[in-house]
Design a protein around this motif. Structure first.
Motif, PDB file in Angstrom:
ATOM      1  N   ALA A 258      43.697  33.859  38.891  1.00 20.16           N
ATOM      2  CA  ALA A 258      44.365  33.563  40.151  1.00 20.16           C
ATOM      3  C   ALA A 258      45.192  34.760  40.612  1.00 20.16           C
ATOM      4  O   ALA A 258      45.252  35.068  41.809  1.00 20.16           O
ATOM      5  N   ALA A 259      45.826  35.458  39.684  1.00 21.90           N
ATOM      6  CA  ALA A 259      46.629  36.630  40.032  1.00 21.90           C
ATOM      7  C   ALA A 259      45.777  37.692  40.717  1.00 21.90           C
ATOM      8  O   ALA A 259      46.219  38.336  41.678  1.00 21.90           O
ATOM      9  N   VAL A 260      44.555  37.855  40.233  1.00 21.04           N
ATOM     10  CA  VAL A 260      43.645  38.812  40.864  1.00 21.04           C
ATOM     11  C   VAL A 260      43.288  38.353  42.275  1.00 21.04           C
ATOM     12  O   VAL A 260      43.352  39.126  43.234  1.00 21.04           O
ATOM     13  N   ARG A 261      42.931  37.074  42.416  1.00 24.65           N
ATOM     14  CA  ARG A 261      42.553  36.551  43.732  1.00 24.65           C
ATOM     15  C   ARG A 261      43.709  36.615  44.729  1.00 24.65           C
ATOM     16  O   ARG A 261      43.511  36.777  45.930  1.00 24.65           O
ATOM     17  N   MET A 262      44.953  36.498  44.223  1.00 23.43           N
ATOM     18  CA  MET A 262      46.128  36.533  45.089  1.00 23.43           C
ATOM     19  C   MET A 262      46.587  37.951  45.409  1.00 23.43           C
ATOM     20  O   MET A 262      47.530  38.155  46.175  1.00 23.43           O
ATOM     21  N   GLY A 263      45.931  38.938  44.790  1.00 25.58           N
ATOM     22  CA  GLY A 263      46.295  40.322  45.053  1.00 25.58           C
ATOM     23  C   GLY A 263      47.516  40.789  44.299  1.00 25.58           C
ATOM     24  O   GLY A 263      48.091  41.837  44.617  1.00 25.58           O
ATOM     25  N   LEU A 264      47.933  40.039  43.268  1.00 22.95           N
ATOM     26  CA  LEU A 264      49.121  40.414  42.502  1.00 22.95           C
ATOM     27  C   LEU A 264      48.807  41.470  41.452  1.00 22.95           C
ATOM     28  O   LEU A 264      49.676  42.259  41.077  1.00 22.95           O
ATOM     29  N   ILE A 265      47.580  41.449  40.940  1.00 19.41           N
ATOM     30  CA  ILE A 265      47.107  42.461  40.003  1.00 19.41           C
ATOM     31  C   ILE A 265      45.677  42.814  40.400  1.00 19.41           C
ATOM     32  O   ILE A 265      45.028  42.082  41.161  1.00 19.41           O
ATOM     33  N   LYS A 266      45.190  43.934  39.880  1.00 15.40           N
ATOM     34  CA  LYS A 266      43.844  44.367  40.228  1.00 15.40           C
ATOM     35  C   LYS A 266      42.792  43.879  39.240  1.00 15.40           C
ATOM     36  O   LYS A 266      41.618  43.750  39.589  1.00 15.40           O
ATOM     37  N   ASP A 267      43.240  43.631  38.001  1.00 21.08           N
ATOM     38  CA  ASP A 267      42.296  43.222  36.964  1.00 21.08           C
ATOM     39  C   ASP A 267      43.001  42.265  36.017  1.00 21.08           C
ATOM     40  O   ASP A 267      44.220  42.376  35.804  1.00 21.08           O
ATOM     41  N   VAL A 268      42.260  41.329  35.433  1.00 18.76           N
ATOM     42  CA  VAL A 268      42.867  40.331  34.552  1.00 18.76           C
ATOM     43  C   VAL A 268      43.567  40.966  33.362  1.00 18.76           C
ATOM     44  O   VAL A 268      44.489  40.386  32.791  1.00 18.76           O
ATOM     45  N   SER A 269      43.163  42.169  33.003  1.00 16.47           N
ATOM     46  CA  SER A 269      43.797  42.849  31.870  1.00 16.47           C
ATOM     47  C   SER A 269      45.257  43.179  32.148  1.00 16.47           C
ATOM     48  O   SER A 269      46.031  43.434  31.222  1.00 16.47           O
ATOM     49  N   GLU A 270      45.661  43.173  33.419  1.00 15.00           N
ATOM     50  CA  GLU A 270      47.037  43.497  33.796  1.00 15.00           C
ATOM     51  C   GLU A 270      47.959  42.285  33.747  1.00 15.00           C
ATOM     52  O   GLU A 270      49.172  42.419  33.921  1.00 15.00           O
ATOM     53  N   ALA A 271      47.407  41.094  33.500  1.00 16.22           N
ATOM     54  CA  ALA A 271      48.214  39.872  33.557  1.00 16.22           C
ATOM     55  C   ALA A 271      49.365  39.886  32.554  1.00 16.22           C
ATOM     56  O   ALA A 271      50.443  39.354  32.823  1.00 16.22           O
ATOM     57  N   ALA A 272      49.150  40.510  31.400  1.00 17.37           N
ATOM     58  CA  ALA A 272      50.197  40.531  30.376  1.00 17.37           C
ATOM     59  C   ALA A 272      51.415  41.324  30.809  1.00 17.37           C
ATOM     60  O   ALA A 272      52.513  41.134  30.273  1.00 17.37           O
ATOM     61  N   THR A 273      51.247  42.213  31.788  1.00 17.65           N
ATOM     62  CA  THR A 273      52.385  43.005  32.281  1.00 17.65           C
ATOM     63  C   THR A 273      53.106  42.296  33.417  1.00 17.65           C
ATOM     64  O   THR A 273      54.075  42.819  33.955  1.00 17.65           O
ATOM     65  N   ARG A 274      52.633  41.127  33.782  1.00 19.01           N
ATOM     66  CA  ARG A 274      53.262  40.342  34.857  1.00 19.01           C
ATOM     67  C   ARG A 274      53.307  38.884  34.403  1.00 19.01           C
ATOM     68  O   ARG A 274      52.598  38.034  34.909  1.00 19.01           O
ATOM     69  N   GLN A 275      54.172  38.601  33.439  1.00 14.96           N
ATOM     70  CA  GLN A 275      54.181  37.290  32.807  1.00 14.96           C
ATOM     71  C   GLN A 275      54.864  36.224  33.646  1.00 14.96           C
ATOM     72  O   GLN A 275      54.563  35.037  33.527  1.00 14.96           O
ATOM     73  N   HIS A 276      55.815  36.628  34.475  1.00 13.84           N
ATOM     74  CA  HIS A 276      56.625  35.663  35.233  1.00 13.84           C
ATOM     75  C   HIS A 276      55.870  35.086  36.425  1.00 13.84           C
ATOM     76  O   HIS A 276      56.114  33.952  36.832  1.00 13.84           O
ATOM     77  N   THR A 277      54.953  35.860  36.999  1.00 12.29           N
ATOM     78  CA  THR A 277      54.206  35.406  38.166  1.00 12.29           C
ATOM     79  C   THR A 277      52.739  35.807  38.027  1.00 12.29           C
ATOM     80  O   THR A 277      52.434  36.829  37.405  1.00 12.29           O
ATOM     81  N   PRO A 278      51.842  34.988  38.621  1.00  6.81           N
ATOM     82  CA  PRO A 278      52.107  33.708  39.288  1.00  6.81           C
ATOM     83  C   PRO A 278      52.308  32.592  38.267  1.00  6.81           C
ATOM     84  O   PRO A 278      51.960  32.736  37.090  1.00  6.81           O
ATOM     85  N   LYS A 279      52.850  31.491  38.742  1.00  9.71           N
ATOM     86  CA  LYS A 279      52.925  30.288  37.930  1.00  9.71           C
ATOM     87  C   LYS A 279      51.605  29.534  38.054  1.00  9.71           C
ATOM     88  O   LYS A 279      50.896  29.652  39.062  1.00  9.71           O
ATOM     89  N   VAL A 280      51.284  28.747  37.033  1.00  9.11           N
ATOM     90  CA  VAL A 280      50.112  27.877  37.113  1.00  9.11           C
ATOM     91  C   VAL A 280      50.589  26.439  36.921  1.00  9.11           C
ATOM     92  O   VAL A 280      51.419  26.156  36.057  1.00  9.11           O
ATOM     93  N   ALA A 281      50.104  25.562  37.789  1.00 12.93           N
ATOM     94  CA  ALA A 281      50.529  24.159  37.760  1.00 12.93           C
ATOM     95  C   ALA A 281      49.329  23.261  37.987  1.00 12.93           C
ATOM     96  O   ALA A 281      48.341  23.663  38.601  1.00 12.93           O
ATOM     97  N   PHE A 282      49.432  22.032  37.474  1.00 10.37           N
ATOM     98  CA  PHE A 282      48.366  21.060  37.739  1.00 10.37           C
ATOM     99  C   PHE A 282      48.965  19.779  38.285  1.00 10.37           C
ATOM    100  O   PHE A 282      50.080  19.391  37.922  1.00 10.37           O
TER     101      PHE A 282
END
Length: 397
Positions: A258-282
């Motif tokens: 979702a972070a990639v689709r939202m434009g917050l990161i360029k690749d899923v490998s970057e998610a660990a460097t942005r732990q606070h956002t985005p949030k995931v909810a169900f």
């Protein structure tokens, strides 16, 4: 070998909403930590007690959860029309990392009281009794928060009869207004309430499947999916998820894609460097369940059920910023959140979370085909737990 005495830094330990953290005045920090960078991060990590491979924060002020591993820096505002600047750091528990990418809506409720008590407001703006209005510049995301803080006898009123599910004891009510809370974001969809341009997307997550998802920038970037699509009911408590390594990996995969689709990161490998956002909810339609306190939540008293993860674990209640996202998404017909709440139009929603219920409002409008949220409002409370000074080894910064 001789060691220098510890450094003493004035600080206040505060609860705000369902979170707590260590609050500092910018001017009280060591000079090297008054600006962003490694020195500031090193100081806050040591204050909290991170990184802690034992996950306990025994040697620091942190509480070893995402709700209690937080630091706040407050200063007189540099932005016209505001009283104070508020900077928030989410401190990782087991890694040497401070995430500055978002706000904490819960601790936002403690910013006004801290600012008043520490003389950061013009005295002419502080009434003896009644409500003190504090205009806060949220420096992480560049947004305005207006806090209405009760006063009694010239001091912040902390004790009252306002009850907040997820907090053990009642306190005085603080009303927060989040003005134009759509997060600025980054990338192609930056600044848009729905950064992909859609109310619902098909989110492909390898190993999980294709999920209907609403991705929104409001309060904090958040991705919402339907509980039933990932094998849940929406009434789960922490124990049902936080001890399940496979489930946590699934949620992190959803968050990363979702972070990639939202434009917050360029690749899923970057998610660990942005732990606070985005949030995931169900989300799920309203249903009766027993909250973590033993309180019975009736389906008739809520519009929907929501569960959200923060820093890789199911939150014990609900993040304040995610509450803004819930209210905004619920107000827009066609989102998965709106559908779970029964559809139609609404500017107030009451949702069930693991600790109970929360009511939050949002004003949204559509301009030139684009949705925007102008304001979100919720009630929280705050209280000073301890003040004085924290101590850190002299060589930290």
């Amino acid at each position: 070998m001789a060691y220098a005495p510890q450094r003493r830094i004035p600080a206040t330990y505060m609860r705000g909403g369902t979170s707590k953290g260590v609050f500092f005045r910018l001017e009280d920090l060591p000079e090297a930590a008054r600006v962003p960078g490694p020195a500031r991060d090193a100081l806050l990590l040591r204050v909290i007690g991170s990184p802690d491979p034992y996950g306990k924060h025994t040697d620091g002020m942190g509480g070893a959860t995402s709700s209690t591993s937080k630091c706040v820096i407050i200063a007189k505002s540099s932005v016209p029309g505001h009283d104070v600047d508020y900077l928030y750091g989410q401190v990782s528990i087991d890694t040497a990392f401070v995430d500055w990418s978002g706000n904490c809506g819960n601790l936002s409720s403690a910013v006004g009281p801290f600012a008043i008590a520490n003389g950061l407001l013009d005295p002419s703006k502080v009434p003896q009794d009644g409500l003190c209005t504090v205009r806060i510049w949220q420096a992480n995301i560049g947004k305005t928060i207006v806090a209405h803080v009760p006063m009694a006898g010239g001091q912040v009123q902390e004790i009252g009869d306002f009850e907040l599910d997820g907090v053990s004891f009642p306190a005085a009510e603080i009303v927060l207004e989040f003005i134009d809370p759509a997060d600025e974001g980054e990338g192609e969809g930056g600044g848009a309430m729905f950064p992909t341009g859609n109310l619902v997307d098909e989110l492909d997550v390898p190993g999980v499947g294709t999920l209907k998802a609403t991705m929104i920038n409001a309060g904090i970037p958040t991705v919402f999916v339907n509980a039933a699509d990932i094998g849940y009911t929406g009434s789960e408590l922490q124990d049902a998820i936080n001890g399940d390594a496979k489930a946590l990996a699934m949620f992190e995969a959803i968050r990363a894609h979702a972070a990639v689709r939202m434009g917050l990161i360029k690749d899923v490998s970057e998610a660990a460097t942005r732990q606070h956002t985005p949030k995931v909810a169900f989300v799920a339609p309203a249903a009766s369940y027993t909250a973590s306190s033993g309180k019975r939540v009736a389906a008739a008293d809520i519009d929907l059920c929501v569960r959200a993860l923060s820093m890789g674990k199911l939150h014990h209640a609900m993040m304040g910023t995610a509450s803004v996202a819930i209210a905004a998404a619920a107000a827009v017909p066609g989102t998965v959140v709106n559908a779970a709440s029964g559809g139609g139009t609404r500017n107030v929603v009451t949702f069930g979370h693991p600790s109970g219920t929360l009511r939050v409002g949002a004003d949204v409008r559509q301009v030139d085909g684009q949705w925007t949220v102008t304001k979100a409002v919720m009630s929280r409370s705050a209280r000073v737990l301890m003040d004085g000074a924290v101590r850190v080894p002299a060589d930290v910064c």
